[in-house]
Design an enzyme around this catalytic site. Structure first.
Site, PDB file in Angstrom:
ATOM      1  N   THR A   1       7.022   5.574  -0.205  1.00  0.00           N
ATOM      2  CA  THR A   1       5.951   4.696   0.597  1.00  0.00           C
ATOM      3  C   THR A   1       6.282   3.735   1.221  1.00  0.00           C
ATOM      4  O   THR A   1       7.372   3.079   1.058  1.00  0.00           O
ATOM      5  CB  THR A   1       4.901   4.312  -0.377  1.00  0.00           C
ATOM      6  OG1 THR A   1       4.126   3.033   0.126  1.00  0.00           O
ATOM      7  CG2 THR A   1       5.687   3.474  -1.669  1.00  0.00           C
TER       8      THR A   1
ATOM      9  N   LYS B   1       7.258   2.159  -7.104  1.00  0.00           N
ATOM     10  CA  LYS B   1       7.702   3.228  -6.168  1.00  0.00           C
ATOM     11  C   LYS B   1       9.375   3.098  -5.917  1.00  0.00           C
ATOM     12  O   LYS B   1       9.847   4.025  -5.417  1.00  0.00           O
ATOM     13  CB  LYS B   1       7.058   3.128  -4.936  1.00  0.00           C
ATOM     14  CG  LYS B   1       5.536   3.805  -5.556  1.00  0.00           C
ATOM     15  CD  LYS B   1       5.375   5.135  -5.247  1.00  0.00           C
ATOM     16  CE  LYS B   1       4.257   5.916  -5.309  1.00  0.00           C
ATOM     17  NZ  LYS B   1       4.344   7.454  -5.147  1.00  0.00           N
TER      18      LYS B   1
ATOM     19  N   TYR C   1       3.047  -2.054  -7.515  1.00  0.00           N
ATOM     20  CA  TYR C   1       2.992  -0.556  -7.095  1.00  0.00           C
ATOM     21  C   TYR C   1       4.128  -0.381  -6.290  1.00  0.00           C
ATOM     22  O   TYR C   1       4.868   0.648  -6.637  1.00  0.00           O
ATOM     23  CB  TYR C   1       1.787  -0.464  -6.085  1.00  0.00           C
ATOM     24  CG  TYR C   1       2.065   0.826  -5.160  1.00  0.00           C
ATOM     25  CD1 TYR C   1       1.721   2.158  -5.911  1.00  0.00           C
ATOM     26  CD2 TYR C   1       2.517   0.681  -3.985  1.00  0.00           C
ATOM     27  CE1 TYR C   1       1.679   3.072  -5.131  1.00  0.00           C
ATOM     28  CE2 TYR C   1       2.400   1.997  -3.098  1.00  0.00           C
ATOM     29  CZ  TYR C   1       2.072   3.151  -3.682  1.00  0.00           C
ATOM     30  OH  TYR C   1       1.808   4.212  -3.027  1.00  0.00           O
TER      31      TYR C   1
ATOM     32  N   GLU D   1       5.279   0.989   1.583  1.00  0.00           N
ATOM     33  CA  GLU D   1       5.114  -0.234   0.725  1.00  0.00           C
ATOM     34  C   GLU D   1       6.461  -0.833   0.434  1.00  0.00           C
ATOM     35  O   GLU D   1       6.727  -1.961  -0.206  1.00  0.00           O
ATOM     36  CB  GLU D   1       4.233  -0.200  -0.456  1.00  0.00           C
ATOM     37  CG  GLU D   1       2.973  -0.145  -0.015  1.00  0.00           C
ATOM     38  CD  GLU D   1       2.088  -1.319   0.404  1.00  0.00           C
ATOM     39  OE1 GLU D   1       2.502  -2.272  -0.264  1.00  0.00           O
ATOM     40  OE2 GLU D   1       1.590  -1.342   1.364  1.00  0.00           O
TER      41      GLU D   1
HETATM   42  O1  F7E Z   1      -4.986  -1.635   2.361  1.00  0.00           O
HETATM   43  C1  F7E Z   1      -6.249  -5.003   3.585  1.00  0.00           C
HETATM   44  C2  F7E Z   1      -5.262  -5.071   2.401  1.00  0.00           C
HETATM   45  O2  F7E Z   1      -5.799  -0.949   0.166  1.00  0.00           O
HETATM   46  C3  F7E Z   1      -4.558  -1.844   3.693  1.00  0.00           C
HETATM   47  C4  F7E Z   1      -1.639   3.201  -0.401  1.00  0.00           C
HETATM   48  O3  F7E Z   1      -2.044   4.442   0.118  1.00  0.00           O
HETATM   49  O4  F7E Z   1      -0.628   2.772   1.910  1.00  0.00           O
HETATM   50  C5  F7E Z   1      -1.837   2.250   0.910  1.00  0.00           C
HETATM   51  O5  F7E Z   1      -1.755   0.863   0.620  1.00  0.00           O
HETATM   52  C6  F7E Z   1      -4.643  -3.568   4.106  1.00  0.00           C
HETATM   53  C7  F7E Z   1      -4.117  -4.261   2.817  1.00  0.00           C
HETATM   54  O6  F7E Z   1      -3.897   0.231   1.603  1.00  0.00           O
HETATM   55  C8  F7E Z   1      -9.512  -4.836   2.078  1.00  0.00           C
HETATM   56  O7  F7E Z   1      -5.172  -6.341   1.793  1.00  0.00           O
HETATM   57  C9  F7E Z   1      -8.457  -5.990   3.783  1.00  0.00           C
HETATM   58  O8  F7E Z   1      -3.263  -5.170   3.729  1.00  0.00           O
HETATM   59  O9  F7E Z   1      -6.315   0.507   2.520  1.00  0.00           O
HETATM   60  P1  F7E Z   1      -5.340  -0.370   1.625  1.00  0.00           P
HETATM   61  P2  F7E Z   1      -2.408  -0.101   1.125  1.00  0.00           P
HETATM   62  O10 F7E Z   1      -2.327  -1.295   0.324  1.00  0.00           O
HETATM   63  O11 F7E Z   1      -1.719  -0.594   2.394  1.00  0.00           O
HETATM   64  C10 F7E Z   1       0.610   2.643   1.200  1.00  0.00           C
HETATM   65  C11 F7E Z   1       1.390   3.314   2.434  1.00  0.00           C
HETATM   66  C12 F7E Z   1       0.592   3.348  -0.074  1.00  0.00           C
HETATM   67  O12 F7E Z   1       1.629   3.796  -0.400  1.00  0.00           O
HETATM   68  C13 F7E Z   1      -0.455   3.059  -0.902  1.00  0.00           C
HETATM   69  O13 F7E Z   1      -0.617   3.880  -1.968  1.00  0.00           O
HETATM   70  O14 F7E Z   1      -5.989  -3.868   3.987  1.00  0.00           O
HETATM   71  N1  F7E Z   1      -7.719  -5.248   3.225  1.00  0.00           N
HETATM   72  N2  F7E Z   1      -9.600  -5.810   3.086  1.00  0.00           N
HETATM   73  C14 F7E Z   1      -8.353  -4.395   2.212  1.00  0.00           C
HETATM   74  N3  F7E Z   1      -7.952  -3.550   1.488  1.00  0.00           N
HETATM   75  C15 F7E Z   1      -8.570  -2.920   0.696  1.00  0.00           C
HETATM   76  N4  F7E Z   1      -8.341  -2.053  -0.183  1.00  0.00           N
HETATM   77  N5  F7E Z   1     -10.192  -3.491   0.357  1.00  0.00           N
HETATM   78  C16 F7E Z   1     -10.723  -4.466   1.440  1.00  0.00           C
HETATM   79  O15 F7E Z   1     -11.558  -4.775   1.208  1.00  0.00           O
END
Ligand code: F7E
Length: 339
Positions: free
Chosen positions: A129, A157, A153, A131
């Site tokens: 990832t 990974k 996470y 990440e």
């Molecule tokens: O957050 C911000 C949050 O949870 C994206 C997974 O597939 O991609 C994914 O991880 C961004 C972050 O994805 C909310 O803080 C704002 O900066 O959709 P996300 P993620 O954390 O980028 C990577 C490549 C992976 O490998 C992971 O498995 O959005 N954000 N407001 C929020 N995020 C969430 N979930 N909810 C909110 O309300």
């Protein structure tokens, strides 16, 4: 007939990959966890399609349970394993860090060890990832950018990435790490930000909720379309040698941009006012507040910026993204209103 095994088959990537491999003429076996609720919604396109379903088989097993993995791999005899099972929610990983380590770190080793014992010639795709990069302070991240994980996470990974590399180098196994940047679709789980936004837009338009609550609006991501990202997984396993590959679009947008674009698709123009937790987004026409900030969604450690350089994949795998950010948002919004 080629046989593939997918762990995490009922997830977004697993289900798209299963469809892709079945269409390529594979026999596809998928592993899913026991659950008392329906977890195979993403697989309806396969199970309701006679032609695809006749070569598709589901097995109850769990990557945290070595015996179950051993049993399935032994009986299925795959030539390729796509190891996609994960606790993939970054925010949740702060709340269940030990569980996340079991699923996202130790389980990678479990699968690889079982393969080593049963048939080390099986090719393995390992879901790494973006990440892993953390806050790298680089404009683009590629296969040479140092890792600096900032969540339980990504730390788990990181282990998965390196244990794959170690077995590749120590035992000559074919294990490839796909470093996929964020990839979305209508099948994305509802707690990830893109799906949460598109689902909320629909609920707002339908009058089911008045506004959505989000965390960090300024976080920037390189968002691609999951359906075309899974194809790269297969291409990676068709190479002569195992390696590590970045899959991304090379474009970056903020959560704020995603919100604006999602509303634009339903003819609502969002304006922003205020700062920090007091910021809100409102409908320019009606002046109604449609987006609020809720610190509950802030992460203890935020990753602010990810933007992938996929030039190695373009050169070696001949892979490139086709769906743009605007098209992706449109696909997701249209799917919401079709549901
Ligand atoms: O957050 C911000 C949050 O949870 C994206 C997974 O597939 O991609 C994914 O991880 C961004 C972050 O994805 C909310 O803080 C704002 O900066 O959709 P996300 P993620 O954390 O980028 C990577 C490549 C992976 O490998 C992971 O498995 O959005 N954000 N407001 C929020 N995020 C969430 N979930 N909810 C909110 O309300």
């Amino acid at each position: 007939m080629k046989i593939a095994l997918i762990t995490g088959v009922s997830g977004q990537d697993g289900s798209y990959l299963a469809e892709f491999l079945l269409q390529k003429g594979y026999k596809v076996h998928g592993i899913r966890r026991y659950s008392s609720t329906n977890t195979i919604k993403n697989l309806y396109g396969i199970v309701n399609n006679k032609k695809l379903n006749k070569n598709f088989f589901l097995h109850y097993a769990d990557v945290t349970d070595t015996d179950s993995i051993y049993r399935v791999i032994k009986s299925v005899k795959p030539i390729e394993i796509y190891n996609l099972a994960a606790q993939s929610h970054v925010h949740a990983s702060f709340k269940v860090p030990e569980y996340t380590s079991q699923v996202d770190a130790v389980s990678q080793l479990r699968v690889i060890e079982v393969v080593k014992q049963l048939n080390p010639k099986i090719k393995i795709y390992q879901a790494a990832t973006s990440e892993l990069y953390g806050n790298s302070n680089k404009k683009f991240q590629n296969e040479n950018t140092p890792f600096d994980p900032v969540s339980p996470y990504s730390t788990a990974k990181l282990y998965g990435f390196y244990i794959s590399k170690v077995y590749r180098e120590a035992y000559g196994m074919f294990i490839t790490n796909g470093i996929l940047f964020n990839h979305e679709s209508p099948r994305r789980g509802p707690s990830f930000v893109t799906k949460k936004i598109t689902e909320s837009v629909k609920k707002i338009v339908n009058g089911e909720i008045a506004y959505m609550s989000l965390g960090n609006l300024d976080s920037k991501r390189d968002w691609g379309y999951a359906k075309e990202y899974v194809e790269s997984m297969w291409v990676m396993l068709q190479q002569k040698k195992p390696d590590d590959f970045v899959i991304a679009t090379g474009k970056v947008y903020s959560v704020r941009n995603f919100v604006e674009e999602a509303f634009r698709n339903v003819n609502i123009k969002i304006k922003w006012k205020g700062t920090g937790v007091n910021e809100f987004g409102y409908d320019m026409k009606t002046k109604k507040i449609l987006v609020k900030v809720d610190p509950y969604y802030f992460r203890p450690n935020e990753l602010n910026y990810l933007r992938g350089d996929y030039s190695k994949s373009k050169k070696i795998l001949k892979w490139r993204p086709k769906v743009t950010f605007k098209e992706l948002v449109k696909i997701m919004i249209q799917a919401e209103f079709k549901n």
